[in-house]
Motif scaffolding. Structure first.
Motif, PDB file in Angstrom:
ATOM      1  N   LEU A 128      44.013  28.831  62.531  1.00  0.00           N
ATOM      2  CA  LEU A 128      44.916  28.513  61.428  1.00  0.00           C
ATOM      3  C   LEU A 128      44.356  27.374  60.581  1.00  0.00           C
ATOM      4  CD1 LEU A 128      47.611  28.919  60.009  1.00  0.00           C
ATOM      5  CD2 LEU A 128      48.653  27.318  61.638  1.00  0.00           C
ATOM      6  N   ARG A 131      41.610  28.802  58.481  1.00  0.00           N
ATOM      7  CA  ARG A 131      42.186  29.590  57.392  1.00  0.00           C
ATOM      8  C   ARG A 131      42.781  28.682  56.310  1.00  0.00           C
ATOM      9  NH1 ARG A 131      43.467  34.909  58.468  1.00  0.00           N
ATOM     10  NH2 ARG A 131      44.058  34.935  56.265  1.00  0.00           N
ATOM     11  N   GLU A 132      43.423  27.590  56.761  1.00  0.00           N
ATOM     12  CA  GLU A 132      43.992  26.653  55.790  1.00  0.00           C
ATOM     13  C   GLU A 132      42.889  26.004  54.952  1.00  0.00           C
ATOM     14  OE1 GLU A 132      46.356  23.947  58.008  1.00  0.00           O
ATOM     15  OE2 GLU A 132      48.102  25.286  58.103  1.00  0.00           O
ATOM     16  N   ARG A 133      41.761  25.648  55.621  1.00  0.00           N
ATOM     17  CA  ARG A 133      40.641  25.076  54.867  1.00  0.00           C
ATOM     18  C   ARG A 133      40.066  26.090  53.884  1.00  0.00           C
ATOM     19  NH1 ARG A 133      39.513  22.622  59.923  1.00  0.00           N
ATOM     20  NH2 ARG A 133      38.121  24.336  60.472  1.00  0.00           N
ATOM     21  N   GLN A 136      42.482  26.402  51.086  1.00  0.00           N
ATOM     22  CA  GLN A 136      42.408  25.238  50.201  1.00  0.00           C
ATOM     23  C   GLN A 136      41.171  25.310  49.315  1.00  0.00           C
ATOM     24  OE1 GLN A 136      44.723  22.937  49.868  1.00  0.00           O
ATOM     25  NE2 GLN A 136      43.579  21.896  48.259  1.00  0.00           N
TER      26      GLN A 136
END
Length: 346
Positions: A128, A131-133, A136
């Motif tokens: 997660l 994926r967030e990086r 972003q």
């Protein structure tokens, strides 16, 4: 006493392992442990009672030694009860040990499940975060692209406005140029009409006036201008050139090109003129000199002379009539449209 210590150690182990499981599982295990402990306490209580009873019987046996048979019978009964209780205790101990073993195995399984769940949670958390990086970074990239698109759109809109303004300017210039061209065409038609009117008396003597490609062509056959193989202008030719010179003198904007042409018959003269090239040039320059003679206001810089010889025929040289048409001098009048062409080319 050893059993009490074992129970305490088991309880401590249960409490230690309980920290690895969830609260609900811990509560269930605690309840199960409390029930087992309660059963064990009851058994201990029963054991104590039996021991007290055994002690009482022993005292009775000592007190009632006279009644040996009754005491022996009571002793045997008591011993049987003790044996039964011992077996019962052993069964309960075995049951307790089995229960504890099963509990420990269950706790170990729960710990393994919890470890796997924690490992899975760690992997999912890392995934997660990755994926967030990525999201972003993608969001930042999209924002940069949007900013680039916004700048490009602003530049495009500014360029579009410039192009629209340029188009309007070109349309205005085109309209002005078209108007000037139309004025030049009217001027050209006026020149043609003036030349035609001035040379009306020579129309049946091999003279023709026409407008073509934005120019006025005054074509004169040699029967009007020159005797055969000569570049001396005839009397009728001089009269025609005199009339034409008056028109050209009146309009100082016209450019004048005089072109000499012959048929394909070889030149037979014995003068310095050697061939049709020379003859066509001599005839062109003879007309130029007459124009300047009878039109003193004509600027010589406006006039050009050239000879094409036999190499620019009007029709095929396949008959006497066609050869007569090819033996001609053309005076080409061109309005000054260089300024207009320069404007159109910008």
């Amino acid at each position: 006493m050893k059993r009490i210590i074992l129970v305490c150690c088991g309880a401590a182990a249960v409490m230690t392992m309980a920290s690895c499981v969830s609260l609900s599982e811990m509560e269930a295990l605690q309840a199960k442990y409390d029930q087992t402990s309660k059963q064990y306490s009851l058994t201990q209580q029963e054991l104590l009672e039996m021991r007290e009873e055994n002690a009482s019987l022993t005292r009775q046996n000592q007190a009632l030694s006279s009644d040996m048979s009754d005491v022996s019978l009571q002793k045997e009964n008591a011993e049987r009860q003790v044996d039964s209780l011992s077996r019962r205790i052993e069964q309960m101990r075995h049951h307790y040990d089995t229960t504890m073993e099963n509990y420990m195995q269950e706790v170990a399984g729960k710990n393994r499940d919890l470890t796997r769940a924690q490992n899975l949670l760690t992997a999912r958390t890392k995934e997660l975060a990755d994926r967030e990086r990525e999201l972003q970074a993608r969001q930042t990239e999209l924002q940069e692209q949007q900013e680039g698109f916004r700048l490009q759109r602003s530049e495009f809109q500014a360029r579009e406005a410039q192009l629209i303004a340029k188009q309007r300017q070109l349309e205005q210039e085109e309209a002005a140029t078209r108007a000037q061209l139309e004025a030049k065409e009217r001027e050209l038609e006026s020149v043609r009409a003036s030349v035609t009117k001035a040379l009306t008396g020579f129309a049946d003597k091999g003279l023709n006036v026409e407008t073509k490609d934005g120019k006025v062509y005054v074509s004169m056959e040699n029967k009007l201008l020159f005797p055969s193989a000569s570049w001396t202008v005839s009397k009728d030719g001089i009269a025609a050139i005199k009339q034409l010179a008056a028109v050209l003198e009146a309009d100082s904007t016209l450019k004048i090109m005089v072109e000499g042409h012959t048929d394909n018959d070889a030149y037979r003269g014995s003068t310095a003129v050697k061939d049709n090239w020379d003859l066509s040039v001599m005839r062109a320059t003879a007309i130029v000199k007459l124009l300047l003679q009878h039109g003193p206001g004509i600027n010589p810089a406006r006039i050009e002379a050239c000879g094409h010889g036999e190499f620019a025929p009007k029709v095929a040289n396949d008959s006497p009539e066609h050869k007569a048409m090819n033996r001609r001098t053309e005076i080409i009048l061109t309005p000054n449209i260089e300024g207009l062409l320069e404007q159109m080319g910008k």
